[in-house]
Structures are given as structure tokens and as C-alpha cells.
Motif scaffolding. Structure first.
Motif, PDB file in Angstrom:
ATOM      1  N   HIS A  57       0.921  -1.294  -0.003  1.00  7.46           N
ATOM      2  CA  HIS A  57      -0.023   0.059   0.003  1.00  7.46           C
ATOM      3  C   HIS A  57       0.863   1.268  -0.051  1.00  7.46           C
ATOM      4  N   LEU A  58       1.050   1.815  -1.025  1.00  5.49           N
ATOM      5  CA  LEU A  58       1.891   3.029  -1.497  1.00  5.49           C
ATOM      6  C   LEU A  58       0.945   4.082  -1.831  1.00  5.49           C
ATOM      7  N   PRO A  59       1.332   5.396  -1.436  1.00 12.78           N
ATOM      8  CA  PRO A  59       0.355   6.513  -2.019  1.00 12.78           C
ATOM      9  C   PRO A  59       0.002   6.502  -3.353  1.00 12.78           C
ATOM     10  N   ASP A  60       1.173   6.272  -4.204  1.00 11.46           N
ATOM     11  CA  ASP A  60       0.946   6.586  -5.807  1.00 11.46           C
ATOM     12  C   ASP A  60       0.393   5.621  -6.462  1.00 11.46           C
ATOM     13  N   MET A  61       0.708   4.255  -6.105  1.00 12.97           N
ATOM     14  CA  MET A  61       0.215   3.308  -6.765  1.00 12.97           C
ATOM     15  C   MET A  61       0.660   1.679  -6.010  1.00 12.97           C
ATOM     16  N   SER A  62      -0.088   0.686  -6.256  1.00 13.95           N
ATOM     17  CA  SER A  62       0.061  -0.358  -5.340  1.00 13.95           C
ATOM     18  C   SER A  62       1.672  -1.075  -5.433  1.00 13.95           C
ATOM     19  N   GLY A  63       1.842  -1.821  -4.652  1.00 15.82           N
ATOM     20  CA  GLY A  63       3.287  -2.385  -4.929  1.00 15.82           C
ATOM     21  C   GLY A  63       3.232  -3.360  -6.055  1.00 15.82           C
ATOM     22  N   PHE A  64       1.979  -4.003  -6.306  1.00 10.04           N
ATOM     23  CA  PHE A  64       2.035  -4.789  -7.508  1.00 10.04           C
ATOM     24  C   PHE A  64       2.250  -4.165  -8.929  1.00 10.04           C
ATOM     25  N   VAL A  77      10.968  -8.539  -1.304  1.00  7.98           N
ATOM     26  CA  VAL A  77      10.347  -8.965  -0.053  1.00  7.98           C
ATOM     27  C   VAL A  77       9.250  -8.275   0.105  1.00  7.98           C
ATOM     28  N   LEU A  78       7.928  -8.672  -0.029  1.00  7.32           N
ATOM     29  CA  LEU A  78       6.779  -7.868   0.384  1.00  7.32           C
ATOM     30  C   LEU A  78       6.531  -7.733   1.556  1.00  7.32           C
ATOM     31  N   VAL A  79       6.284  -6.746   2.357  1.00  5.80           N
ATOM     32  CA  VAL A  79       6.152  -6.276   3.596  1.00  5.80           C
ATOM     33  C   VAL A  79       4.789  -5.325   3.685  1.00  5.80           C
ATOM     34  N   LEU A  85      -3.379 -10.491   0.191  1.00  4.46           N
ATOM     35  CA  LEU A  85      -2.929 -10.249  -1.129  1.00  4.46           C
ATOM     36  C   LEU A  85      -1.627 -11.431  -1.402  1.00  4.46           C
ATOM     37  N   ALA A  86      -1.608 -12.516  -0.551  1.00  5.95           N
ATOM     38  CA  ALA A  86      -0.390 -13.552  -0.689  1.00  5.95           C
ATOM     39  C   ALA A  86      -0.755 -14.127  -2.127  1.00  5.95           C
ATOM     40  N   LEU A  87      -1.993 -14.415  -2.661  1.00  5.97           N
ATOM     41  CA  LEU A  87      -2.195 -15.271  -3.716  1.00  5.97           C
ATOM     42  C   LEU A  87      -1.595 -14.294  -4.941  1.00  5.97           C
ATOM     43  N   THR A  88      -1.984 -13.091  -5.032  1.00  8.45           N
ATOM     44  CA  THR A  88      -1.516 -12.167  -6.032  1.00  8.45           C
ATOM     45  C   THR A  88       0.092 -12.327  -6.202  1.00  8.45           C
ATOM     46  N   ALA A  89       0.542 -12.150  -4.766  1.00  9.44           N
ATOM     47  CA  ALA A  89       1.874 -12.192  -4.848  1.00  9.44           C
ATOM     48  C   ALA A  89       2.792 -13.411  -5.442  1.00  9.44           C
ATOM     49  N   TYR A  90       2.055 -14.389  -5.404  1.00  7.62           N
ATOM     50  CA  TYR A  90       2.611 -15.891  -6.300  1.00  7.62           C
ATOM     51  C   TYR A  90       2.788 -15.474  -7.508  1.00  7.62           C
ATOM     52  N   ASN A  91       1.866 -14.568  -8.176  1.00  5.39           N
ATOM     53  CA  ASN A  91       2.144 -14.333  -9.571  1.00  5.39           C
ATOM     54  C   ASN A  91       3.336 -13.440 -10.066  1.00  5.39           C
TER      55      ASN A  91
ATOM     56  N   LEU C  83      -5.406 -19.874   1.542  1.00  3.28           N
ATOM     57  CA  LEU C  83      -4.205 -20.447   1.929  1.00  3.28           C
ATOM     58  C   LEU C  83      -2.983 -20.104   1.617  1.00  3.28           C
ATOM     59  N   ALA C  84      -2.853 -18.910   0.852  1.00  7.73           N
ATOM     60  CA  ALA C  84      -1.528 -18.322   0.162  1.00  7.73           C
ATOM     61  C   ALA C  84      -0.685 -17.766   1.170  1.00  7.73           C
ATOM     62  N   ILE C  85      -1.267 -16.968   2.072  1.00  6.51           N
ATOM     63  CA  ILE C  85      -0.525 -16.375   3.114  1.00  6.51           C
ATOM     64  C   ILE C  85       0.090 -17.507   4.093  1.00  6.51           C
ATOM     65  N   GLU C  86      -0.441 -18.591   4.189  1.00  4.56           N
ATOM     66  CA  GLU C  86       0.125 -19.506   5.035  1.00  4.56           C
ATOM     67  C   GLU C  86       1.313 -20.216   4.278  1.00  4.56           C
ATOM     68  N   ALA C  87       1.122 -20.374   3.241  1.00  6.85           N
ATOM     69  CA  ALA C  87       2.194 -21.174   2.269  1.00  6.85           C
ATOM     70  C   ALA C  87       3.434 -20.655   2.117  1.00  6.85           C
ATOM     71  N   TYR C  88       3.494 -18.992   2.353  1.00  7.62           N
ATOM     72  CA  TYR C  88       4.570 -18.452   2.263  1.00  7.62           C
ATOM     73  C   TYR C  88       5.670 -18.624   3.418  1.00  7.62           C
ATOM     74  N   GLU C  89       4.993 -19.376   4.346  1.00  9.48           N
ATOM     75  CA  GLU C  89       5.575 -19.814   5.593  1.00  9.48           C
ATOM     76  C   GLU C  89       6.668 -20.822   5.301  1.00  9.48           C
ATOM     77  N   TYR C  90       6.266 -21.888   4.222  1.00 12.70           N
ATOM     78  CA  TYR C  90       6.864 -23.031   3.892  1.00 12.70           C
ATOM     79  C   TYR C  90       8.009 -22.926   2.847  1.00 12.70           C
ATOM     80  N   GLU C  91       9.205 -22.900   2.962  1.00 12.16           N
ATOM     81  CA  GLU C  91      10.331 -22.568   2.343  1.00 12.16           C
ATOM     82  C   GLU C  91      10.234 -23.724   0.989  1.00 12.16           C
ATOM     83  N   SER C  92       9.643 -24.843   1.258  1.00 10.47           N
ATOM     84  CA  SER C  92       9.601 -25.883   0.208  1.00 10.47           C
ATOM     85  C   SER C  92       8.377 -25.392  -0.870  1.00 10.47           C
ATOM     86  N   ILE C  93       7.527 -24.554  -0.611  1.00  8.63           N
ATOM     87  CA  ILE C  93       6.394 -24.174  -1.381  1.00  8.63           C
ATOM     88  C   ILE C  93       6.890 -23.232  -2.363  1.00  8.63           C
TER      89      ILE C  93
END
Lengths: 115, 132, 236
Positions: A57-64, A77-79, A85-91, C83-93
Motif C-alpha cells: 500500500h503505497l500512496p501513488d500506486m500499489s506494490g504490484f 520481499v513484500l512487507v 494479497l499473498a495469492l496475487t504475490a505468488y504471480n 491459504l496463500a499467506i500460510e503457504a509463504y511460511e514454507y520454504e519448500s512451497i
């Protein structure tokens, strides 16, 4: 020693990230930015940036959006305070880890070791 | 509905002066330095610097919150609440964090549930931050 | 690159098989409809990638990932978005794919996996044990003895029933516990700095209060191990 950049608009969170990066990550901080645009300008010109700690969450655009506009290829490394948003992060290939604020020492070290 | 005196310790009383008794009933947790101390791990210079940054930044975010509320722009309010969450958890306020989370979620759905509770959290934090 | 598919639904496994067809140099060794069968197989043979559905009857998803005795990368394939957020806790995923999966997304995933494979240069194993002969450590990998000079070893990290032995160029995954290997390492060169780490003391580049730097790796120092590290430093 690896180089890193912090992109975070909350100054308190910046201080925490800086402290962890230097003290436990043994990283050299090349820059700290509170908006995406300035960070992009710097990182895209600087191939020596190894790791970027990036708030979503940045003021001018999203981290994505930031990642979509990134032409360099540091590890990211997303903080964030957002657990959803973890699912999106995997992309995103550059993203190696997803950390939920407030940052914890051990978890931070694990993230750096992925870089 | 006043809180009976025997349930408040002298130090809590000092800390909570100015707050209405009702707040004391709702708030079962107090801001603390548990997270910050663990993070600093003895580094007093870092702890002071961090607290200084919190002290400078929090009032600005508080103002942003009130401006957003006046504007009635719920997505703006949600954005500020989201930002404030980090400081809430950094000060060890776990239940308050959940309140902030609920408030943020409801704002995204065009509602304002938990608004009052959240604003009490802000008051709690203001008093604590002013004390250091 | 070889893989296995673990999913209780026939149709789901068929879809993953189909997706794999579209990827060059990816071989499906086996398919499993239960976690238990998969584990039995992985105890005998190693693979590069495991396609895993996190929701299978009578099996605890992430616990399975955690206790998996395998160096394989895991790609979760699931209908569950949360479950994506939990998945990030595992290095092997390495990736998390939500059904229905497009060929494009799958390709991207396999590229990520391929890159990770090359980066860590992991040598797959099916064997166990290590032996001390002279100034070298012999580790058993794929029924072959590989010699490692003590001087080449940077550090060793515990990972369940396995350990990661890191040299300058490689990362060996060995079936051993940290305790077992510690007995085989000379005291004057190796030091345990943390419950999960033994380091080659001579490779320390830099030291902080709570960690040491060995080449580019940050290794934590636990409070209980700190005094010993300091004692060694004073002896230098």
C-alpha cells in the motif's frame, strides 16, 4: 554485503525495516523511499540493488503496479499489513517472500535467506 | 455504569486519567513496549529513535484520520485505518488490532461498524504516546 | 525435471497431467491419490517437483509439507484462495496455483521452479549417512560417496530429518541429524551457533550481535551459543 532498498510510506515501519536490515540482515541500505515513483526511478537505474523491501500500500500506486513497472530484477520481499494479497504475490516471479507487519526478527532473517 | 474504584490499580488510574469509566470496561489491554523491546534487544539508541518517530508520525496520521472522517470518504478512512494498524500492533494492542481490522473491513463494505471502539483505541494510543 | 502428482481427484490429476504435457523436459514419474502413498514413494525415490492438492480427505495439508522428507519443490494446486499467506511460511512451497489453472500460469510456474532448481544446485538423494576419513567428510548421495573437504563446508543447517550442507558452489541435502554430523566434525573448525546451525568458524566474514555472515549467508546466533562463539573469537 548485499544492497537493499526500502519502499515504505510509514516512517515508523521504515525505521523497523532499516534496523532489521542492517543489524540482522547485514545489508547495505542504498535508499529509502516513501512512494513508488521515486523508488522506481532509482531502482530501474541501479542494477546493484539486490533486494527490495516493498510495501504493497503505497500512496501513488500499489506494490504490484510497482513490480509491473520494474525493469531491473532485484529479489523482492513484500512487507504489508494486508493478509489477503499473498495469492496475487505468488504471480510475481521476483517476489521471494511475503511478510506481515509488524516485522519479526526471525521471520525477517528467513526472508533474506531466500534472496 | 461507572467502574468501581477497587478494580483500577493506582498506576492504571494515573495512566487512564481523563478517560471515561466506560472506556476502562471495554479496553482490557494496555499499550506496552513488549514488541519494541524485543525488536530493540537492548539497543537503547534504536528504541529511542523508534519512539521518537512514532511520536512524530502518529499525530499526523490521527489528523489524516479525522480529515477522512469529515470528508465521509469511506475508502479514504479505510486507507488511514490500514496504516494505523501497524502502530497498534507495535504497541502490543492485540484486541485493538482486531477491532481496527473489523472497522477496515466494514468500511470497505460501505459500513462503519466498530467506529467508536476504534476511536477509543486512538485515544488510548494518544495518551500513551504523549506519556513518552 | 521430474515430478509427481498428488491429488485425490482423478479429474484433477488428469488436468495437471495435461498441463505438464505442454512443458518441455518435464516428466511425470507417478501419480498418487493419497498422501500416504506419496510419502512411501518419496522415502524410496527423489523428485524435483511435487504437485500437491492441499485439501485431501484425512490429511493435514501443511503438516504434510512440514514433515516431508524430501528436497523437492512443492507446487500447491488447490481450489482454495485463502491459504496463500500460510503457504509463504514454507520454504519448500515454490508456487500456489488456484484451479482452474491456465497453461500460461502453469508455464510461468514451471519457469520459476526451473530457475530455483538451478540456483540451489541441489543434489537429490536416496541414501543416508556420512563418514569421517582423515580431513574429509564423506557423504552418501544416491548411493555414491561424495568427498567434502572440511575447508569447503561453509555451514550446515538442520531441516527435520535432513541437513543442508552448504559449500561454496553446492548445497547437499543429506539424511542425517545435526547432532550426528556434529560428532564427525572437528571442534576447532566447526561451531554450533544455533539450534539449527553449525558453522565453519574459519569462514566468518562479519559478525553482528545476533548473527554471523558466511559468504553471503546470514546465520543466526542464539543467546546460549553466543558465549562459546565469543570465547573462540578471543582465541584467534
Amino acid at each position: 554485503m548485499k544492497n537493499c532498498v526500502i519502499v515504505e510510506d510509514e516512517f515508523t515501519a521504515q525505521e523497523v525495516a532499516k534496523h532489521l536490515a542492517v543489524k540482522y540482515g547485514d545489508l547495505n541500505i542504498l535508499g529509502t523511499f516513501d512512494n513508488a515513483e521515486d523508488a522506481l526511478k532509482f531502482i530501474n537505474k541501479n542494477e546493484t540493488v539486490d533486494i527490495v523491501f516493498l510495501d504493497i500500500h503505497l500512496p501513488d500506486m500499489s506494490g504490484f503496479s510497482f513490480l509491473e513497472n520494474l525493469t531491473s530484477t532485484p529479489k523482492v520481499v513484500l512487507v504489508t499489513s494486508d493478509k489477503n494479497l499473498a495469492l496475487t504475490a505468488y504471480n510475481f516471479d521476483l517476489v521471494v517472500d511475503y511478510l506481515v507487519k509488524p516485522l519479526q526478527k526471525d521471520r525477517f532473517i528467513e526472508a533474506i535467506n531466500q534472496c | 455504569m461507572a467502574q468501581e474504584p477497587p478494580f483500577i490499580s493506582p498506576s492504571e488510574k494515573t495512566y487512564l486519567k481523563g478517560l471515561v469509566h466506560l472506556k476502562i470496561k471495554i479496553m482490557s489491554e494496555m499499550p506496552n513496549f513488549n514488541y519494541i523491546d524485543q525488536l530493540a534487544d537492548g539497543d537503547e539508541a534504536f528504541k529511542s529513535k523508534l519512539l521518537q518517530v512514532v511520536k512524530n508520525e502518529f499525530p499526523l496520521e490521527l489528523e489524516q484520520y479525522h480529515e477522512a472522517v469529515s470528508s465521509s470518504d469511506l475508502s479514504k478512512i479505510a486507507s488511514v485505518v490500514h496504516k494505523l494498524k501497524n502502530k497498534i500492533s507495535m504497541l502490543g494492542l492485540e484486541s485493538s488490532y482486531l477491532i481496527a481490522q473489523e472497522y477496515e473491513e466494514s468500511l470497505k463494505q460501505n459500513k462503519t461498524s466498530k467506529k467508536e471502539s476504534f476511536e477509543e483505541v486512538l485515544t488510548l494510543m494518544t495518551d500513551f504516546i504523549n506519556s513518552f | 525435471m521430474n515430478c509427481i502428482i498428488v491429488d485425490d481427484q482423478d479429474s484433477a490429476r488428469l488436468v495437471v497431467r495435461q498441463l505438464c504435457e505442454g512443458i518441455k523436459d518435464l516428466d511425470i514419474i507417478e501419480e498418487f491419490s493419497s498422501a500416504i502413498e506419496a510419502i512411501k514413494f518419496l522415502n524410496q525415490q527423489s523428485v524435483d517437483v511435487i504437485f500437491l492438492d492441499i485439501h485431501m480427505p484425512g490429511f493435514s495439508g501443511f503438516d504434510f509439507v512440514q514433515t516431508l522428507k524430501s528436497a523437492a519443490q512443492i507446487v500447491l494446486i488447490t481450489a482454495d484462495k485463502d491459504l496463500a499467506i500460510e503457504a509463504y511460511e514454507y520454504e519448500s512451497i515454490s508456487d500456489y496455483l488456484v484451479k482452474p489453472i491456465t497453461q500460461e500460469r502453469f508455464k510461468k510456474s514451471m519457469n520459476k521452479v526451473k530457475n530455483k532448481l538451478h540456483r540451489t544446485s541441489m543434489i537429490q538423494h536416496g541414501g543416508s549417512s556420512s563418514d569421517l576419513i582423515g580431513n574429509d567428510l564423506y557423504i552418501n548421495i544416491d548411493r555414491r560417496l561424495t568427498k567434502l573437504k572440511f575447508d569447503d563446508i561453509l555451514f550446515i543447517k538442520a531441516k527435520g530429518d535432513y541437513i543442508d550442507v552448504k559449500t561454496h558452489k553446492e548445497m547437499y541435502v543429506v539424511h542425517s541429524t545435526l547432532k550426528k554430523i556434529k560428532d564427525k566434525l572437528p571442534d576447532n573448525i566447526f561451531l554450533q551457533t544455533h539450534r539449527s546451525y553449525i558453522i565453519n568458524f574459519t569462514k566468518i566474514i562479519d559478525i553482528e550481535d545476533n548473527s554471523v555472515l558466511i559468504e553471503k549467508n546470514v546465520i543466526p546466533i542464539s543467546r546460549s551459543n553466543r558465549p562459546e562463539l565469543i570465547r573462540r573469537l578471543n582465541l584467534l
